[in-house]
Design a protein around this motif. Sequence first.
Motif, PDB file in Angstrom:
ATOM      1  N   PRO A 230     -50.933 -31.455   7.072  1.00  0.00           N
ATOM      2  CA  PRO A 230     -51.599 -32.558   7.769  1.00  0.00           C
ATOM      3  C   PRO A 230     -50.951 -32.836   9.110  1.00  0.00           C
ATOM      4  CG  PRO A 230     -50.225 -33.392   5.996  1.00  0.00           C
ATOM      5  CD  PRO A 230     -50.252 -31.896   5.855  1.00  0.00           C
ATOM      6  N   GLN A 231     -51.768 -33.297  10.047  1.00  0.00           N
ATOM      7  CA  GLN A 231     -51.254 -33.630  11.368  1.00  0.00           C
ATOM      8  C   GLN A 231     -50.496 -34.950  11.299  1.00  0.00           C
ATOM      9  OE1 GLN A 231     -51.568 -31.573  14.002  1.00  0.00           O
ATOM     10  NE2 GLN A 231     -52.545 -30.125  12.610  1.00  0.00           N
ATOM     11  N   ALA A 232     -49.435 -35.057  12.081  1.00  0.00           N
ATOM     12  CA  ALA A 232     -48.627 -36.267  12.099  1.00  0.00           C
ATOM     13  C   ALA A 232     -49.289 -37.313  12.984  1.00  0.00           C
ATOM     14  CB  ALA A 232     -47.219 -35.955  12.613  1.00  0.00           C
ATOM     15  N   GLY A 233     -49.389 -38.528  12.456  1.00  0.00           N
ATOM     16  CA  GLY A 233     -49.921 -39.644  13.243  1.00  0.00           C
ATOM     17  C   GLY A 233     -51.318 -39.360  13.748  1.00  0.00           C
ATOM     18  N   ASN A 234     -51.536 -39.626  15.063  1.00  0.00           N
ATOM     19  CA  ASN A 234     -52.838 -39.392  15.672  1.00  0.00           C
ATOM     20  C   ASN A 234     -52.891 -38.073  16.432  1.00  0.00           C
ATOM     21  OD1 ASN A 234     -53.837 -41.911  14.773  1.00  0.00           O
ATOM     22  ND2 ASN A 234     -52.803 -42.948  16.483  1.00  0.00           N
ATOM     23  N   GLU A 235     -51.953 -37.184  16.134  1.00  0.00           N
ATOM     24  CA  GLU A 235     -51.896 -35.908  16.834  1.00  0.00           C
ATOM     25  C   GLU A 235     -53.146 -35.082  16.580  1.00  0.00           C
ATOM     26  OE1 GLU A 235     -49.141 -31.851  16.830  1.00  0.00           O
ATOM     27  OE2 GLU A 235     -48.506 -33.668  15.771  1.00  0.00           O
ATOM     28  N   GLU A 236     -53.721 -34.547  17.630  1.00  0.00           N
ATOM     29  CA  GLU A 236     -54.901 -33.720  17.482  1.00  0.00           C
ATOM     30  C   GLU A 236     -54.505 -32.345  16.946  1.00  0.00           C
ATOM     31  OE1 GLU A 236     -58.087 -34.388  17.917  1.00  0.00           O
ATOM     32  OE2 GLU A 236     -57.605 -36.478  18.354  1.00  0.00           O
ATOM     33  N   PRO A 237     -55.318 -31.753  16.050  1.00  0.00           N
ATOM     34  CA  PRO A 237     -54.996 -30.426  15.537  1.00  0.00           C
ATOM     35  C   PRO A 237     -55.053 -29.381  16.647  1.00  0.00           C
ATOM     36  CG  PRO A 237     -57.202 -31.104  14.848  1.00  0.00           C
ATOM     37  CD  PRO A 237     -56.554 -32.301  15.477  1.00  0.00           C
ATOM     38  N   ASP A 238     -54.199 -28.379  16.540  1.00  0.00           N
ATOM     39  CA  ASP A 238     -54.159 -27.290  17.513  1.00  0.00           C
ATOM     40  C   ASP A 238     -55.247 -26.288  17.123  1.00  0.00           C
ATOM     41  OD1 ASP A 238     -53.484 -25.555  19.481  1.00  0.00           O
ATOM     42  OD2 ASP A 238     -51.570 -24.934  18.614  1.00  0.00           O
ATOM     43  N   LEU A 239     -56.443 -26.479  17.671  1.00  0.00           N
ATOM     44  CA  LEU A 239     -57.600 -25.710  17.236  1.00  0.00           C
ATOM     45  C   LEU A 239     -57.525 -24.266  17.709  1.00  0.00           C
ATOM     46  CD1 LEU A 239     -60.451 -28.309  17.842  1.00  0.00           C
ATOM     47  CD2 LEU A 239     -59.199 -27.823  15.722  1.00  0.00           C
ATOM     48  N   ILE A 240     -58.027 -23.382  16.875  1.00  0.00           N
ATOM     49  CA  ILE A 240     -58.060 -21.951  17.157  1.00  0.00           C
ATOM     50  C   ILE A 240     -59.462 -21.578  17.624  1.00  0.00           C
ATOM     51  CG2 ILE A 240     -57.842 -19.648  16.142  1.00  0.00           C
ATOM     52  CD1 ILE A 240     -55.904 -20.917  14.095  1.00  0.00           C
ATOM     53  N   ALA A 241     -59.551 -20.795  18.688  1.00  0.00           N
ATOM     54  CA  ALA A 241     -60.837 -20.271  19.149  1.00  0.00           C
ATOM     55  C   ALA A 241     -61.049 -18.909  18.469  1.00  0.00           C
ATOM     56  CB  ALA A 241     -60.838 -20.116  20.664  1.00  0.00           C
ATOM     57  N   TYR A 242     -62.073 -18.843  17.649  1.00  0.00           N
ATOM     58  CA  TYR A 242     -62.326 -17.608  16.895  1.00  0.00           C
ATOM     59  C   TYR A 242     -63.268 -16.688  17.664  1.00  0.00           C
ATOM     60  CZ  TYR A 242     -60.045 -19.954  13.013  1.00  0.00           C
ATOM     61  OH  TYR A 242     -59.135 -20.592  12.231  1.00  0.00           O
ATOM     62  N   PRO A 243     -63.174 -15.366  17.426  1.00  0.00           N
ATOM     63  CA  PRO A 243     -62.379 -14.685  16.398  1.00  0.00           C
ATOM     64  C   PRO A 243     -60.895 -14.643  16.725  1.00  0.00           C
ATOM     65  CG  PRO A 243     -63.526 -13.078  17.738  1.00  0.00           C
ATOM     66  CD  PRO A 243     -64.039 -14.417  18.172  1.00  0.00           C
ATOM     67  N   LEU A 244     -60.088 -14.596  15.671  1.00  0.00           N
ATOM     68  CA  LEU A 244     -58.636 -14.556  15.772  1.00  0.00           C
ATOM     69  C   LEU A 244     -58.148 -13.205  15.247  1.00  0.00           C
ATOM     70  CD1 LEU A 244     -55.795 -15.980  16.028  1.00  0.00           C
ATOM     71  CD2 LEU A 244     -56.110 -16.629  13.604  1.00  0.00           C
ATOM     72  N   LYS A 245     -57.359 -12.512  16.049  1.00  0.00           N
ATOM     73  CA  LYS A 245     -56.774 -11.241  15.634  1.00  0.00           C
ATOM     74  C   LYS A 245     -55.313 -11.474  15.257  1.00  0.00           C
ATOM     75  CE  LYS A 245     -59.777  -8.449  18.622  1.00  0.00           C
ATOM     76  NZ  LYS A 245     -59.825  -7.444  19.726  1.00  0.00           N
ATOM     77  N   VAL A 246     -54.936 -10.998  14.066  1.00  0.00           N
ATOM     78  CA  VAL A 246     -53.590 -11.223  13.541  1.00  0.00           C
ATOM     79  C   VAL A 246     -52.999  -9.895  13.098  1.00  0.00           C
ATOM     80  CG1 VAL A 246     -52.226 -12.342  11.737  1.00  0.00           C
ATOM     81  CG2 VAL A 246     -54.122 -13.572  12.797  1.00  0.00           C
ATOM     82  N   SER A 247     -51.722  -9.684  13.387  1.00  0.00           N
ATOM     83  CA  SER A 247     -51.039  -8.473  12.936  1.00  0.00           C
ATOM     84  C   SER A 247     -49.567  -8.777  12.711  1.00  0.00           C
ATOM     85  CB  SER A 247     -51.194  -7.343  13.955  1.00  0.00           C
ATOM     86  OG  SER A 247     -50.578  -7.677  15.181  1.00  0.00           O
ATOM     87  N   GLY A 248     -48.928  -7.931  11.907  1.00  0.00           N
ATOM     88  CA  GLY A 248     -47.506  -8.096  11.641  1.00  0.00           C
ATOM     89  C   GLY A 248     -47.120  -7.429  10.346  1.00  0.00           C
ATOM     90  N   THR A 249     -45.942  -7.776   9.845  1.00  0.00           N
ATOM     91  CA  THR A 249     -45.427  -7.218   8.600  1.00  0.00           C
ATOM     92  C   THR A 249     -45.450  -8.281   7.519  1.00  0.00           C
ATOM     93  OG1 THR A 249     -43.992  -5.674   9.780  1.00  0.00           O
ATOM     94  CG2 THR A 249     -43.474  -6.098   7.475  1.00  0.00           C
ATOM     95  N   MET A 250     -46.041  -7.944   6.390  1.00  0.00           N
ATOM     96  CA  MET A 250     -46.188  -8.859   5.265  1.00  0.00           C
ATOM     97  C   MET A 250     -45.248  -8.418   4.148  1.00  0.00           C
ATOM     98  SD  MET A 250     -48.480 -11.476   4.752  1.00  0.00           S
ATOM     99  CE  MET A 250     -50.103 -11.013   5.378  1.00  0.00           C
ATOM    100  N   ASN A 251     -44.696  -9.394   3.418  1.00  0.00           N
ATOM    101  CA  ASN A 251     -43.859  -9.109   2.260  1.00  0.00           C
ATOM    102  C   ASN A 251     -44.468  -9.779   1.047  1.00  0.00           C
ATOM    103  OD1 ASN A 251     -41.545  -9.713   0.283  1.00  0.00           O
ATOM    104  ND2 ASN A 251     -40.579  -8.288   1.703  1.00  0.00           N
ATOM    105  N   ASP A 252     -44.604  -9.024  -0.049  1.00  0.00           N
ATOM    106  CA  ASP A 252     -45.247  -9.563  -1.251  1.00  0.00           C
ATOM    107  C   ASP A 252     -44.263  -9.765  -2.399  1.00  0.00           C
ATOM    108  OD1 ASP A 252     -44.679  -7.031  -2.101  1.00  0.00           O
ATOM    109  OD2 ASP A 252     -46.745  -6.447  -2.550  1.00  0.00           O
ATOM    110  N   THR A 253     -43.019 -10.049  -2.097  1.00  0.00           N
ATOM    111  CA  THR A 253     -41.933 -10.242  -3.044  1.00  0.00           C
ATOM    112  C   THR A 253     -41.277  -8.927  -3.441  1.00  0.00           C
ATOM    113  OG1 THR A 253     -43.079 -12.178  -3.977  1.00  0.00           O
ATOM    114  CG2 THR A 253     -41.202 -11.362  -5.211  1.00  0.00           C
ATOM    115  N   ILE A 254     -42.086  -7.856  -3.534  1.00  0.00           N
ATOM    116  CA  ILE A 254     -41.562  -6.551  -3.934  1.00  0.00           C
ATOM    117  C   ILE A 254     -41.563  -5.572  -2.772  1.00  0.00           C
ATOM    118  CG2 ILE A 254     -41.864  -4.579  -5.477  1.00  0.00           C
ATOM    119  CD1 ILE A 254     -40.982  -7.093  -6.905  1.00  0.00           C
ATOM    120  N   ASN A 255     -42.661  -5.521  -2.034  1.00  0.00           N
ATOM    121  CA  ASN A 255     -42.830  -4.524  -0.978  1.00  0.00           C
ATOM    122  C   ASN A 255     -43.145  -5.181   0.358  1.00  0.00           C
ATOM    123  OD1 ASN A 255     -42.749  -2.186  -2.850  1.00  0.00           O
ATOM    124  ND2 ASN A 255     -44.696  -3.024  -3.581  1.00  0.00           N
ATOM    125  N   SER A 256     -42.865  -4.446   1.425  1.00  0.00           N
ATOM    126  CA  SER A 256     -43.284  -4.841   2.774  1.00  0.00           C
ATOM    127  C   SER A 256     -44.357  -3.880   3.256  1.00  0.00           C
ATOM    128  CB  SER A 256     -42.097  -4.819   3.744  1.00  0.00           C
ATOM    129  OG  SER A 256     -41.144  -5.801   3.406  1.00  0.00           O
TER     130      SER A 256
END
Length: 265
Positions: A230-256
């Motif tokens: 949740p946003q604190a106080g009256n702070e406006e949410p940091d809105l995302i302009a879609y489409p959003l491209k995401v990349s990186g390394t994920m870890n699932d507890t066992i593997n990356s």
Amino acid sequence: MLAITAPAFADDFALAVSPPRFELSADPGDTVRAVAELSNRSDVATQLTFATAEWELTPDGGVTLSEAIKPDSCRPWVAIERRQTTLQARAQLRYRFEVTPPPETPPTECRFAIVVSGAEEQVSPGGDMSFPVRGQIALIVYVAVGDVKPDLKIIQADVVDLNGVQTPVLMVENTGTAHGRLSAFLNGTDANGKKREFTPSTLPILPGETRMITLNIDDGGDAVEAQIQPQAGNEEPDLIAYPLKVSGTMNDTINSFSFEGVFEP
């Protein structure tokens, strides 16, 4: 996961528990022991009762507790130090428990809660109405018995409306024999070219479950187990302009593994 059900008007119940959860392992026939630290932050002594319980995780990340013992419950393996005590004002208590899986127990993940409850209070919100309330904290415990592990798979990237905010989410399936969590620091670029870093919520994905995991904008704060922050106080949410491209390394507890995804409503 720490479940707190203490009403805001139960002023005498100000209990903190550390750590908020235990993730233990044991062999069949052996006993594993652990200690939780309880702190009474109130200026008055509080009466506490202790009991084990079953728990379920709701779709939004909440916890429901049940006293009824499930047919496959591991609660009969659990011994707790005491059923009740009085914790003095501004005092601490080391609370011990142990778990002993019976010999010949097949590989399994034992899951239960230790519920710490305060004394029942009568509150009057107004008029002639009065009703009892009781503050509670649930300490969540996992015990891996034998060779059990999660097997997480991302099956869908999506955008959903959470609390009025369009939020990137992952649908994650667990076909393994133990709970797992996603962890990552992901780089994202939205349709306006704005770059952000994202982290997945730390909600557990239980065996046989498919759960929605949000990607939260990493603002440098501590990770919390919540589907949306949740946003604190009256702070406006940091809105995302879609489409959003995401990349990186994920870890699932066992593997990356490498992750790339495009999120679009």
